[in-house]
Scaffold this active site. Structure first.
Site, PDB file in Angstrom:
ATOM      1  N   ASP A 399       0.732  -1.086  -0.063  1.00 45.62           N
ATOM      2  CA  ASP A 399      -0.221   0.008  -0.298  1.00 45.62           C
ATOM      3  C   ASP A 399       0.951   1.287  -0.260  1.00 45.62           C
ATOM      4  O   ASP A 399       1.885   1.285   0.591  1.00 45.62           O
ATOM      5  CB  ASP A 399      -0.271  -0.033   0.976  1.00 45.62           C
ATOM      6  CG  ASP A 399      -1.915   0.641   0.594  1.00 45.62           C
ATOM      7  OD1 ASP A 399      -1.971   1.235  -0.447  1.00 45.62           O
ATOM      8  OD2 ASP A 399      -3.205   1.235   2.391  1.00 45.62           O
ATOM      9  N   GLU A 402       2.574   6.899  -2.067  1.00 45.07           N
ATOM     10  CA  GLU A 402       2.005   8.401  -2.097  1.00 45.07           C
ATOM     11  C   GLU A 402       2.284  10.169  -1.481  1.00 45.07           C
ATOM     12  O   GLU A 402       2.320  11.121  -1.412  1.00 45.07           O
ATOM     13  CB  GLU A 402       0.750   8.847  -2.633  1.00 45.07           C
ATOM     14  CG  GLU A 402       0.274   7.936  -3.633  1.00 45.07           C
ATOM     15  CD  GLU A 402      -0.716   6.544  -2.690  1.00 45.07           C
ATOM     16  OE1 GLU A 402      -0.786   5.420  -3.802  1.00 45.07           O
ATOM     17  OE2 GLU A 402      -0.570   6.116  -1.502  1.00 45.07           O
ATOM     18  N   ASP A 466      -8.864   3.115  -3.593  1.00 51.06           N
ATOM     19  CA  ASP A 466      -9.432   3.167  -2.601  1.00 51.06           C
ATOM     20  C   ASP A 466     -11.044   3.831  -2.905  1.00 51.06           C
ATOM     21  O   ASP A 466     -11.417   4.953  -2.674  1.00 51.06           O
ATOM     22  CB  ASP A 466      -9.768   3.703  -1.689  1.00 51.06           C
ATOM     23  CG  ASP A 466      -8.187   3.219  -0.833  1.00 51.06           C
ATOM     24  OD1 ASP A 466      -7.760   2.164  -0.820  1.00 51.06           O
ATOM     25  OD2 ASP A 466      -7.445   4.144  -0.181  1.00 51.06           O
TER      26      ASP A 466
END
Length: 672
Positions: A399, A402, A466
């Protein structure tokens, strides 16, 4: 390559296409000076730029030279008689056009270049774009970030997310930006930079490419067909390896709550006829509850309290054909063992004065593992190999990536502003190398949402991020389709999404219908994987009732039935860079209508999928390129064009080519 020079300008051509047109009256190059401001709040960025100069570079001088038998041109650009930047233009060994930039005046930190365009031209790509497939008529800021909740400033959800969380996002926000685009003229253009960039496709005569730094180079090439162009593009950026065989054996169920719950849910799913390839337990290292919902304890090792006996049960599940997957990201939780170790060894990013630097991830703080430090990379690979691979995990969600802040200090001395867009690439490389060094490339699956240039050869598969658990076009089920197609055109040919979406905020709750429609789409993607969402109790789950489980069982049966077809498509992606999910124009390039279809896709060469993405819709309007198409459920044959077809739950709008070499297999979809 052909460079035509006159007193007033020059034209640069490659393979018969005009690439750049420059003249004194219409310059192709601008330089400037600016000061950017990056205000980050939990991965969402408010970015502004104060530009003090933007100078058109009208004056130029061309020289030519030969190097190792190849012709090159040097184009010097001048302002007020002083040379400020030099471009060295030539062809690579692969016959791609490459223009390298050399900054003479180092004071400039803003760059604009105009690439020749035509008014009717369509463009695609720029990484993973979730709102638009054809990017013409818009500009696209390229900065890796949270994509936002809602992603449309005209919606209530986005407004609420902006007001309450600074997290609404907009049409261009994406986990995976890349300064590369593909044209319907069958060429690609790539700007080699990791700085903040903005590609503007609003002008009829040119595409303006902006970067907040002087790029290293710009690269062009063209082919006669889109499949050949995909092979070319992935020849530049790399190709994903084939997925492990077990991934094709059913759904990867998103389960949380511990060892006993996981085993019970897997057994119940199998009893209901669901074909289960894996159990993805993202909370294998423990949970952390926040106001956002159920979050995870970011210290990457087995949590014995939540998952007792997992060290043995994980192998028992594997013997039953069910793989166990976990979760990791490139940050470590403050004051936990891995953080303390990394801090002591100097493996974390710091403040400029060398002091402690942590990032707010929403009611908890973490250190940033400094992937510009080779020793830190080796340490983190060791964490993955020892705590995950050796423990028995067969995959994980890799995950984030960013969140690199622009004000931290890194080991290599490069500005974090310049490193920010490169961070997903560095994160993918660490994971890939850990798997490769363990000799497990053919057996372990990891998936990421963040991306950037060069991730293609390291990130084994993308997932769409998401999405909201609703029907909105910009951030719901529909948004996953242009996301898969745009990232596929960049060379990321294996893509999937959370079945049912993830984000449950501001009144959104996943319904049974949404979950079922999402599962139908997932059956015709390379990977089926569910997610409970950030607030599991608010969402309809795959096991909420018997009917949902029966529906998912049917979809997994179809997915497994198609295993030979999907495996061949995945192998082609690894071999030639052809994405598994493809825009219609990939194989129907003379069909003008196909270029504007963003919510349908070709699944491999022979299957066409038009997912239902509107609530309550049971009749689907579908566009079929001119061919002989067989409706998967009725066997009715269509020649092409717009049609209306019944699409009740359980029978999505799916067609396959009559002439397919997989005809016998595809005829069996309706009975799978």
């Amino acid at each position: 390559m052909n460079l035509v020079v006159t007193e007033q300008g020059f034209t640069l051509q490659h393979k018969g296409r005009t690439v750049v047109e420059h003249s004194v009256s219409k310059p192709a190059l601008y330089l400037g000076i600016g000061e950017g401001n990056f205000d980050m709040y939990r991965g969402n960025f408010d970015i502004t730029d104060y530009v003090t100069e933007r100078l058109p570079l009208r004056q130029f001088k061309v020289d030519s030279f030969t190097r190792e038998g190849q012709d090159f041109h040097t184009i010097g650009f001048y302002f007020d008689g002083k040379e400020v930047i030099k471009i060295i233009v030539g062809e690579t060994a692969e016959s791609r056009l490459k223009a390298e930039f050399e900054a003479i005046d180092k004071s400039f930190n803003r760059f604009w270049m105009r690439v020749a365009a035509t008014e009717e031209e369509r463009v695609f790509g720029c990484g993973e774009q979730l709102t638009y497939l054809n990017l013409r008529g818009k500009n696209f800021p390229l900065w890796s970030s949270e994509p936002g909740v809602g992603r449309n400033k005209n919606t209530y959800v986005t407004w609420q997310a902006d007001v309450l969380d600074k997290a609404g996002g907009d049409y261009y926000n994406t986990n995976y930006p890349q300064p590369t685009f593909v044209s319907d003229k069958k060429y690609f253009c790539h700007l080699e930079t990791t700085a903040y960039a903005d590609f503007d496709f609003t002008n009829s005569e040119f595409h303006e490419l902006q970067a907040w730094d002087i790029p290293q180079y710009i690269l062009f090439d063209a082919e006669d067909s889109y499949p050949e162009l995909m092979t070319n593009i992935t020849g530049v950026f790399g190709r994903q390896p084939e997925m492990p065989d077990w991934v094709h054996d059913g759904v990867i169920l998103g389960i949380q709550g511990g060892t006993e719950i996981t085993i019970e849910k897997v057994e119940a799913a199998k009893k209901a006829g669901i074909q289960v390839a894996g159990a993805w337990c993202q909370d294998w290292q423990g949970i952390k509850m926040t106001s956002f919902g159920k979050r995870l304890q970011w210290d990457w090792q087995w949590n014995k309290d939540l998952y007792p006996e997992l060290d043995t049960k994980i192998h028992e599940l594997k013997q039953q054909g069910v793989r166990f997957l976990g979760y990791i990201n490139p940050y470590v939780l403050e004051d936990f063992p891995l953080y303390d170790e990394a801090q002591q060894k100097g493996y974390l990013a710091t403040k400029e004065d060398g002091s402690k630097y942590v990032v707010d991830f929403g009611e908890f703080y973490c250190g940033v593992v400094d992937f510009t430090n080779p020793e830190a990379c080796e340490w983190y690979k060791g964490v993955i190999k020892n705590n995950m691979i050796d423990f028995g995990l067969d995959g994980w969600m890799g995950d984030f990536g960013e969140y690199l802040p622009t004000d931290c200090s890194l080991s290599n001395g490069v500005s974090a502003e310049i490193e920010h867009n490169k961070w997903p690439y560095r994160w993918a490389k660490v994971q890939h190398e850990a798997i490769e060094e363990a000799g497990k490339t053919d057996d372990i699956l990891f998936f990421m949402r963040a991306g950037g240039t060069g991730i293609q050869g390291y990130c084994h598969t993308l997932w769409g991020g998401d999405q909201s658990v609703d029907w909105c076009l910009d951030d719901g089920l529909a948004s996953v389709i242009p996301a898969a197609l745009s990232s596929g055109l960049m060379g990321n040919g294996i893509h999937h999404s959370d079945i049912g979406g993830y984000t449950t905020l501001h009144g959104m709750k996943r319904t049974k219908e949404l979950f079922q429609r999402w599962a139908e789409m997932a059956a015709f993607t390379p990977i089926m994987r569910s997610h409970e969402g950030n607030r599991p109790g608010d969402n309809h789950q795959y096991d909420s009732d018997a009917e949902t489980m029966s529906h998912l069982a049917k979809m997994t049966n179809i997915f497994v039935h198609l295993k030979p077809y999907i495996k061949d498509a995945v192998a082609l992606n690894a071999r030639e860079g052809m994405p598994v999910q493809r825009p219609l124009f990939m194989h129907y390039e003379s069909d003008d209508e196909s270029y504007d279809i963003k919510y349908q896709y070709l699944f491999g060469r022979d299957i066409l999928v038009a997912p239902v993405y509107n609530q309550g819709e049971t009749v689907k309007r579908v566009y079929l390129p001119k061919d002989k198409w067989i409706h998967a459920w009725t066997g009715e044959v269509f020649d092409g064009g717009w049609i209306d077809v019944e699409a009740p739950i359980g029978k999505p709008a799916v067609f396959y080519r009559e002439a397919s070499s997989y005809r016998t297999l595809l005829d069996g979809i309706k009975n799978a």
